[in-house]
Structures are given as structure tokens and as C-alpha cells.
Write a protein that holds these residues in place. Structure first.
Motif, PDB file in Angstrom:
ATOM      1  N   GLU A  64      -0.036   3.782   1.631  1.00  0.00           N
ATOM      2  CA  GLU A  64       1.148   4.597   1.929  1.00  0.00           C
ATOM      3  C   GLU A  64       2.417   3.761   2.114  1.00  0.00           C
ATOM      4  O   GLU A  64       3.513   4.214   1.803  1.00  0.00           O
ATOM      5  CB  GLU A  64       0.913   5.444   3.188  1.00  0.00           C
ATOM      6  N   GLY A  65       2.283   2.540   2.656  1.00  0.00           N
ATOM      7  CA  GLY A  65       3.479   1.728   2.935  1.00  0.00           C
ATOM      8  C   GLY A  65       3.959   0.922   1.738  1.00  0.00           C
ATOM      9  O   GLY A  65       5.037   0.332   1.774  1.00  0.00           O
ATOM     10  N   GLY A  66       3.160   0.839   0.682  1.00  0.00           N
ATOM     11  CA  GLY A  66       3.597   0.160  -0.541  1.00  0.00           C
ATOM     12  C   GLY A  66       3.419  -1.349  -0.545  1.00  0.00           C
ATOM     13  O   GLY A  66       3.723  -1.989  -1.551  1.00  0.00           O
ATOM     14  N   ALA A  67       2.904  -1.940   0.551  1.00  0.00           N
ATOM     15  CA  ALA A  67       2.756  -3.400   0.571  1.00  0.00           C
ATOM     16  C   ALA A  67       1.544  -3.871  -0.242  1.00  0.00           C
ATOM     17  O   ALA A  67       1.354  -5.069  -0.428  1.00  0.00           O
ATOM     18  CB  ALA A  67       2.648  -3.905   2.014  1.00  0.00           C
ATOM     19  N   ASP A  68       0.752  -2.926  -0.718  1.00  0.00           N
ATOM     20  CA  ASP A  68      -0.447  -3.285  -1.500  1.00  0.00           C
ATOM     21  C   ASP A  68      -0.202  -3.138  -3.006  1.00  0.00           C
ATOM     22  O   ASP A  68      -1.162  -3.146  -3.776  1.00  0.00           O
ATOM     23  CB  ASP A  68      -1.631  -2.397  -1.096  1.00  0.00           C
ATOM     24  N   LEU A  69       1.054  -3.016  -3.395  1.00  0.00           N
ATOM     25  CA  LEU A  69       1.315  -2.784  -4.824  1.00  0.00           C
ATOM     26  C   LEU A  69       1.125  -4.058  -5.647  1.00  0.00           C
ATOM     27  O   LEU A  69       1.495  -5.156  -5.223  1.00  0.00           O
ATOM     28  CB  LEU A  69       2.743  -2.260  -5.026  1.00  0.00           C
ATOM     29  N   VAL A  70       0.570  -3.868  -6.823  1.00  0.00           N
ATOM     30  CA  VAL A  70       0.494  -4.918  -7.845  1.00  0.00           C
ATOM     31  C   VAL A  70       0.915  -4.268  -9.160  1.00  0.00           C
ATOM     32  O   VAL A  70       0.949  -3.036  -9.262  1.00  0.00           O
ATOM     33  CB  VAL A  70      -0.934  -5.499  -7.979  1.00  0.00           C
ATOM     34  N   LEU A  71       1.237  -5.084 -10.140  1.00  0.00           N
ATOM     35  CA  LEU A  71       1.526  -4.521 -11.461  1.00  0.00           C
ATOM     36  C   LEU A  71       0.234  -4.467 -12.268  1.00  0.00           C
ATOM     37  O   LEU A  71      -0.478  -5.480 -12.373  1.00  0.00           O
ATOM     38  CB  LEU A  71       2.546  -5.386 -12.209  1.00  0.00           C
ATOM     39  N   VAL A  72      -0.085  -3.296 -12.798  1.00  0.00           N
ATOM     40  CA  VAL A  72      -1.203  -3.158 -13.741  1.00  0.00           C
ATOM     41  C   VAL A  72      -0.590  -2.688 -15.047  1.00  0.00           C
ATOM     42  O   VAL A  72       0.013  -1.610 -15.111  1.00  0.00           O
ATOM     43  CB  VAL A  72      -2.267  -2.166 -13.234  1.00  0.00           C
ATOM     44  N   ASN A  73      -0.674  -3.547 -16.053  1.00  0.00           N
ATOM     45  CA  ASN A  73       0.001  -3.299 -17.341  1.00  0.00           C
ATOM     46  C   ASN A  73       1.475  -2.946 -17.114  1.00  0.00           C
ATOM     47  O   ASN A  73       2.018  -2.023 -17.728  1.00  0.00           O
ATOM     48  CB  ASN A  73      -0.708  -2.206 -18.139  1.00  0.00           C
ATOM     49  N   GLY A  74       2.107  -3.660 -16.185  1.00  0.00           N
ATOM     50  CA  GLY A  74       3.546  -3.521 -15.945  1.00  0.00           C
ATOM     51  C   GLY A  74       3.933  -2.391 -15.010  1.00  0.00           C
ATOM     52  O   GLY A  74       5.109  -2.234 -14.705  1.00  0.00           O
ATOM     53  N   LYS A  75       2.972  -1.619 -14.525  1.00  0.00           N
ATOM     54  CA  LYS A  75       3.291  -0.460 -13.682  1.00  0.00           C
ATOM     55  C   LYS A  75       2.827  -0.722 -12.248  1.00  0.00           C
ATOM     56  O   LYS A  75       1.687  -1.166 -12.032  1.00  0.00           O
ATOM     57  CB  LYS A  75       2.561   0.759 -14.262  1.00  0.00           C
ATOM     58  N   ALA A  76       3.699  -0.446 -11.284  1.00  0.00           N
ATOM     59  CA  ALA A  76       3.330  -0.654  -9.877  1.00  0.00           C
ATOM     60  C   ALA A  76       2.169   0.261  -9.517  1.00  0.00           C
ATOM     61  O   ALA A  76       2.220   1.473  -9.732  1.00  0.00           O
ATOM     62  CB  ALA A  76       4.531  -0.373  -8.980  1.00  0.00           C
ATOM     63  N   THR A  77       1.116  -0.347  -8.962  1.00  0.00           N
ATOM     64  CA  THR A  77      -0.157   0.361  -8.744  1.00  0.00           C
ATOM     65  C   THR A  77      -0.734  -0.062  -7.398  1.00  0.00           C
ATOM     66  O   THR A  77      -0.716  -1.245  -7.055  1.00  0.00           O
ATOM     67  CB  THR A  77      -1.157  -0.038  -9.868  1.00  0.00           C
ATOM     68  N   SER A  78      -1.254   0.892  -6.665  1.00  0.00           N
ATOM     69  CA  SER A  78      -1.860   0.592  -5.362  1.00  0.00           C
ATOM     70  C   SER A  78      -3.161  -0.188  -5.563  1.00  0.00           C
ATOM     71  O   SER A  78      -4.076   0.280  -6.243  1.00  0.00           O
ATOM     72  CB  SER A  78      -2.156   1.909  -4.629  1.00  0.00           C
ATOM     73  N   ALA A  79      -3.244  -1.359  -4.928  1.00  0.00           N
ATOM     74  CA  ALA A  79      -4.454  -2.182  -5.066  1.00  0.00           C
ATOM     75  C   ALA A  79      -5.593  -1.643  -4.205  1.00  0.00           C
ATOM     76  O   ALA A  79      -6.760  -1.906  -4.509  1.00  0.00           O
ATOM     77  CB  ALA A  79      -4.148  -3.633  -4.698  1.00  0.00           C
ATOM     78  N   ILE A  80      -5.267  -0.898  -3.151  1.00  0.00           N
ATOM     79  CA  ILE A  80      -6.350  -0.354  -2.326  1.00  0.00           C
ATOM     80  C   ILE A  80      -6.952   0.877  -2.995  1.00  0.00           C
ATOM     81  O   ILE A  80      -8.136   1.170  -2.825  1.00  0.00           O
ATOM     82  CB  ILE A  80      -5.863  -0.019  -0.895  1.00  0.00           C
ATOM     83  N   ASP A  81      -6.148   1.574  -3.763  1.00  0.00           N
ATOM     84  CA  ASP A  81      -6.613   2.812  -4.406  1.00  0.00           C
ATOM     85  C   ASP A  81      -7.152   2.573  -5.816  1.00  0.00           C
ATOM     86  O   ASP A  81      -7.425   3.530  -6.529  1.00  0.00           O
ATOM     87  CB  ASP A  81      -5.458   3.823  -4.474  1.00  0.00           C
TER      88      ASP A  81
END
Ligand code: FES
Length: 178
Positions: A64-81
């Protein structure tokens, strides 16, 4: 005693070998990885616990807070989800992958420093990743565009983050012209 030959198979049964374990192949920060562990493992645990890449942070049960975001194929994606099973053939970039091959900071990272947009720093990797995604979509993002990012900052850096993203956008445009 007579044997019942009709019950015996006339041909050997064809056996198709199957791999014992398939595994998941993906690229992470430009390197190839092969995961043979639990396919349901969230990417965040893989990054932090298996690879010891701890730039990406826990940020709520569903990021929910966005600190777990990574890029997957260039798109910001939740790493926990995102379970490892969804990553076969994908290209992932974490905050550690934003520096170039020579170790130079990305213009976004430099802009966050120049605009003093970092408080405790917990949220910063997520902001950087979300901003990368935004700048991939918009070379000149407005305040409204920036305000659509899902990231939260408990230290109250949002205003300076806005300035940093705009500064980075200008630097990247300048860099593209040079
Ligand atoms: S800088 Fe501390 S939570 Fe954002």
C-alpha cells in the motif's frame, strides 16, 4: 498352471521424461537468474532474503505504501504482490539497478539528492521506481501526474519529491539532446 497372457501388455508403455524441476528464468538488473524454489514466494522475499538486495522495502501486506515497487518490463509493480511464478521471461529492475555500469547515479537519484527529497529514506526506493515508470510514460510530468503515484512518505517529503521528479525530467530531456 495356465497363465492369462491376455492380461499382459503387448508393447512397452512409452515413457516421456519430464524435468524434475522446471524453474523460473528472468533478468534482474541486467543479470540472468534461475529460481528453482517455491514459485509462490513473493518477489520481495526473493530480493531481500535470497539475494540480500534490501533496497526494496516492505510496504504493507499489498504494498500500500509503494516502497516495495520494482520495475517489471518497465512498469512499476508491487514486489510483495508478485509471486515468482509470474516472472518467467521478465526483466526486473530494482533500485540497485538504477545506477549505470560505471556506478554513476541515475539523474532521478541525483535529483532526489539535489532537492533534498530524502528524509529517513525508507520510501525513497519506491519513489524512484514509480518516478522511472512515470518518466517512461511522460517526459514532462505535471503536479497532477506526480500526485497519481501511489507512494506515501511519513517524513513529509512529497513537495520536494515533486521538485526532484521535475528536475530529473529536465535533466533527462537535456541529456537526450546532448
Ligand atoms: S523519507 Fe521517510 S518515509 Fe519518506
Amino acid at each position: 498352471m495356465a497363465q492369462d497372457h491376455a492380461a499382459l501388455p503387448t508393447k512397452p508403455t512409452a515413457i516421456t521424461p519430464t524435468p524434475v524441476r522446471g524453474g523460473i528464468d528472468f533478468q534482474l538488473n541486467g543479470e540472468h537468474y534461475h529460481h528453482t524454489g517455491d514459485p509462490a514466494m513473493p518477489l520481495l522475499w526473493y530480493l531481500r532474503d535470497v539475494l540480500q538486495l534490501d533496497g526494496t522495502k516492505y510496504s504493507g501486506e499489498h504494498g500500500e505504501g509503494g516502497a516495495d515497487l520494482v520495475l517489471v518490463n518497465g512498469k512499476a509493480t508491487s514486489a510483495i504482490d508478485t509471486p515468482m511464478s509470474k516472472l518467467d521471461g521478465k526483466k526486473i529492475t530494482t533500485v540497485e539497478g538504477l545506477v549505470d555500469a560505471k556506478g554513476n547515479l541515475h539523474p532521478l537519484q541525483q535529483a532526489f539528492i539535489d532537492e533534498d527529497a530524502i528524509g529517513c529514506g525508507y520510501c525513497t526506493p519506491g519513489w524512484l521506481i514509480a518516478s522511472m515508470d512515470l518518466l517512461n510514460r511522460s517526459k514532462d510530468p505535471s503536479d497532477n501526474d506526480i500526485d497519481t503515484l501511489p507512494n506515501l512518505c511519513r517524513c513529509g517529503c512529497q513537495t520536494r519529491v515533486r521538485q526532484a521528479i521535475k528536475r530529473a525530467a529536465a535533466a533527462m530531456k537535456q541529456g537526450a539532446k546532448a
